[in-house]
Design an enzyme around this catalytic site. Sequence first.
Site, PDB file in Angstrom:
ATOM      1  N   ARG A 131       0.816  -1.212   0.000  1.00  0.00           N
ATOM      2  CA  ARG A 131       0.000   0.000   0.000  1.00  0.00           C
ATOM      3  C   ARG A 131       0.845   1.255   0.000  1.00  0.00           C
ATOM      4  NH1 ARG A 131      -4.940  -2.297   2.483  1.00  0.00           N
ATOM      5  NH2 ARG A 131      -6.437  -0.629   2.618  1.00  0.00           N
ATOM      6  N   ARG A 170     -10.120   7.066   4.345  1.00  0.00           N
ATOM      7  CA  ARG A 170      -9.408   5.946   3.708  1.00  0.00           C
ATOM      8  C   ARG A 170      -9.180   6.246   2.222  1.00  0.00           C
ATOM      9  NH1 ARG A 170     -13.526   1.532   5.164  1.00  0.00           N
ATOM     10  NH2 ARG A 170     -12.314   0.171   3.802  1.00  0.00           N
TER      11      ARG A 170
HETATM   12  P1  AP5 Z   1      -8.485  -3.522   4.115  1.00  0.00           P
HETATM   13  O1  AP5 Z   1      -9.257  -4.532   4.834  1.00  0.00           O
HETATM   14  O2  AP5 Z   1      -7.426  -3.951   3.162  1.00  0.00           O
HETATM   15  O3  AP5 Z   1      -9.507  -2.537   3.436  1.00  0.00           O
HETATM   16  P2  AP5 Z   1      -9.522  -1.735   2.058  1.00  0.00           P
HETATM   17  O4  AP5 Z   1      -8.335  -1.767   1.185  1.00  0.00           O
HETATM   18  O5  AP5 Z   1      -9.945  -0.401   2.521  1.00  0.00           O
HETATM   19  O6  AP5 Z   1     -10.444  -2.504   1.188  1.00  0.00           O
HETATM   20  P3  AP5 Z   1     -11.831  -3.028   1.536  1.00  0.00           P
HETATM   21  O7  AP5 Z   1     -11.733  -4.340   2.246  1.00  0.00           O
HETATM   22  O8  AP5 Z   1     -12.599  -1.955   2.238  1.00  0.00           O
HETATM   23  O9  AP5 Z   1     -12.482  -3.164   0.096  1.00  0.00           O
HETATM   24  P4  AP5 Z   1     -12.412  -4.276  -1.034  1.00  0.00           P
HETATM   25  O10 AP5 Z   1     -11.734  -3.683  -2.224  1.00  0.00           O
HETATM   26  O11 AP5 Z   1     -11.871  -5.573  -0.531  1.00  0.00           O
HETATM   27  O12 AP5 Z   1     -13.942  -4.386  -1.383  1.00  0.00           O
HETATM   28  P5  AP5 Z   1     -15.001  -5.577  -1.144  1.00  0.00           P
HETATM   29  O13 AP5 Z   1     -14.704  -6.724  -2.042  1.00  0.00           O
HETATM   30  O14 AP5 Z   1     -15.168  -5.869   0.305  1.00  0.00           O
HETATM   31  O15 AP5 Z   1      -7.748  -2.542   5.147  1.00  0.00           O
HETATM   32  C1  AP5 Z   1      -8.398  -2.038   6.282  1.00  0.00           C
HETATM   33  C2  AP5 Z   1      -7.402  -1.239   7.125  1.00  0.00           C
HETATM   34  O16 AP5 Z   1      -6.334  -2.100   7.568  1.00  0.00           O
HETATM   35  C3  AP5 Z   1      -6.691  -0.092   6.400  1.00  0.00           C
HETATM   36  O17 AP5 Z   1      -7.458   1.094   6.416  1.00  0.00           O
HETATM   37  C4  AP5 Z   1      -5.396   0.016   7.227  1.00  0.00           C
HETATM   38  O18 AP5 Z   1      -5.615   0.690   8.422  1.00  0.00           O
HETATM   39  C5  AP5 Z   1      -5.076  -1.431   7.551  1.00  0.00           C
HETATM   40  N1  AP5 Z   1      -4.211  -2.060   6.539  1.00  0.00           N
HETATM   41  C6  AP5 Z   1      -4.529  -3.135   5.749  1.00  0.00           C
HETATM   42  N2  AP5 Z   1      -3.509  -3.439   4.936  1.00  0.00           N
HETATM   43  C7  AP5 Z   1      -2.532  -2.529   5.207  1.00  0.00           C
HETATM   44  C8  AP5 Z   1      -1.249  -2.305   4.654  1.00  0.00           C
HETATM   45  N3  AP5 Z   1      -0.751  -3.068   3.675  1.00  0.00           N
HETATM   46  N4  AP5 Z   1      -0.523  -1.282   5.166  1.00  0.00           N
HETATM   47  C9  AP5 Z   1      -0.975  -0.500   6.159  1.00  0.00           C
HETATM   48  N5  AP5 Z   1      -2.202  -0.650   6.699  1.00  0.00           N
HETATM   49  C10 AP5 Z   1      -2.980  -1.667   6.229  1.00  0.00           C
HETATM   50  O19 AP5 Z   1     -16.316  -4.851  -1.713  1.00  0.00           O
HETATM   51  C11 AP5 Z   1     -16.871  -3.725  -1.044  1.00  0.00           C
HETATM   52  C12 AP5 Z   1     -18.403  -3.794  -1.085  1.00  0.00           C
HETATM   53  O20 AP5 Z   1     -18.854  -3.661  -2.431  1.00  0.00           O
HETATM   54  C13 AP5 Z   1     -18.987  -5.117  -0.577  1.00  0.00           C
HETATM   55  O21 AP5 Z   1     -20.178  -4.847   0.092  1.00  0.00           O
HETATM   56  C14 AP5 Z   1     -19.258  -5.918  -1.866  1.00  0.00           C
HETATM   57  O22 AP5 Z   1     -20.320  -6.854  -1.705  1.00  0.00           O
HETATM   58  C15 AP5 Z   1     -19.632  -4.810  -2.827  1.00  0.00           C
HETATM   59  N6  AP5 Z   1     -19.238  -5.104  -4.203  1.00  0.00           N
HETATM   60  C16 AP5 Z   1     -18.141  -5.809  -4.629  1.00  0.00           C
HETATM   61  N7  AP5 Z   1     -18.122  -5.863  -5.975  1.00  0.00           N
HETATM   62  C17 AP5 Z   1     -19.211  -5.154  -6.406  1.00  0.00           C
HETATM   63  C18 AP5 Z   1     -19.732  -4.835  -7.696  1.00  0.00           C
HETATM   64  N8  AP5 Z   1     -19.111  -5.254  -8.806  1.00  0.00           N
HETATM   65  N9  AP5 Z   1     -20.864  -4.084  -7.768  1.00  0.00           N
HETATM   66  C19 AP5 Z   1     -21.487  -3.645  -6.639  1.00  0.00           C
HETATM   67  N10 AP5 Z   1     -21.046  -3.940  -5.385  1.00  0.00           N
HETATM   68  C20 AP5 Z   1     -19.909  -4.670  -5.270  1.00  0.00           C
END
Ligand code: AP5
Length: 214
Positions: free
Chosen positions: A88, A171
């Site tokens: 990241r 974020r």
């Molecule tokens: P992390 O858990 O990695 O969160 P993120 O990157 O913010 O990503 P998300 O999990 O929120 O989203 P996603 O892309 O996986 O989407 P999803 O598939 O769930 O990190 C959380 C925290 O941890 C960070 O803020 C940081 O503090 C820390 N952290 C983690 N890694 C780190 C690192 N390397 N370095 C430093 N800190 C770190 O989908 C989202 C939603 O949309 C779901 O409801 C889903 O059902 C829906 N959806 C999915 N696809 C579609 C579609 N095609 N159409 C409509 N809805 C959809």
Amino acid sequence: MDFILLGPPGAGKGTQAKLMIDKWQIPQVSTGDILRAAVREGTPLGVEAKGFMDRGELVPDRVVIGIIAERLKEDDAAEGFILDGFPRTIPQAEALQGILQDLGRNIDHVISIDVDDEELVTRLTGRRMCKGCGESFHVVFNPSAKEGVCDRCKGELYQRDDDKEETIRQRLRVYGEQTRPLIAYYEKQGKVRRINGTGSIEEIFSRIADAAGN
Ligand code: AP5
């Protein structure tokens, strides 16, 4: 097959990683999932990470790099892995290169998923996660068959603490400042395939499979 899934919060990295596991039989390695498990268990790692996560900030590089260095040595990652949420920052990407060099490996595909910010906010405010297997659902776009219950493992669904609108916007800011530069970093290595992350989950998965040449 060593993959990196890049994309802003809510782009669908976790959702797509679950489909990729089934197709390629390689594990998803999500630093977010590992950190959330540590927070739930109250380990020293979890205690250190919680404040950063609740504020929508990144956990310090040294912490997540240590996690990945250990995780990628495990047997189930020998044939490939899907990195979801790591790297990241540029220092994380540089550290990853060193870790992989030591293992005699290289990243094959960096898939960058593009979705616009307002769609991301809608997705994240409606997201529900499974306490058991980490599967992610959406109250409107991808609802579970039974409200509050995971289709996959029957676990309980919950809303993440950082899925409040104010924290989501923080974020997204952090993504723009610290993570988006990785697209150019990996473009210089000729590894990035950018895909449109809007459409049905199946359509996006088929774009990823095409990008990976499968
Ligand atoms: P992390 O858990 O990695 O969160 P993120 O990157 O913010 O990503 P998300 O999990 O929120 O989203 P996603 O892309 O996986 O989407 P999803 O598939 O769930 O990190 C959380 C925290 O941890 C960070 O803020 C940081 O503090 C820390 N952290 C983690 N890694 C780190 C690192 N390397 N370095 C430093 N800190 C770190 O989908 C989202 C939603 O949309 C779901 O409801 C889903 O059902 C829906 N959806 C999915 N696809 C579609 C579609 N095609 N159409 C409509 N809805 C959809």
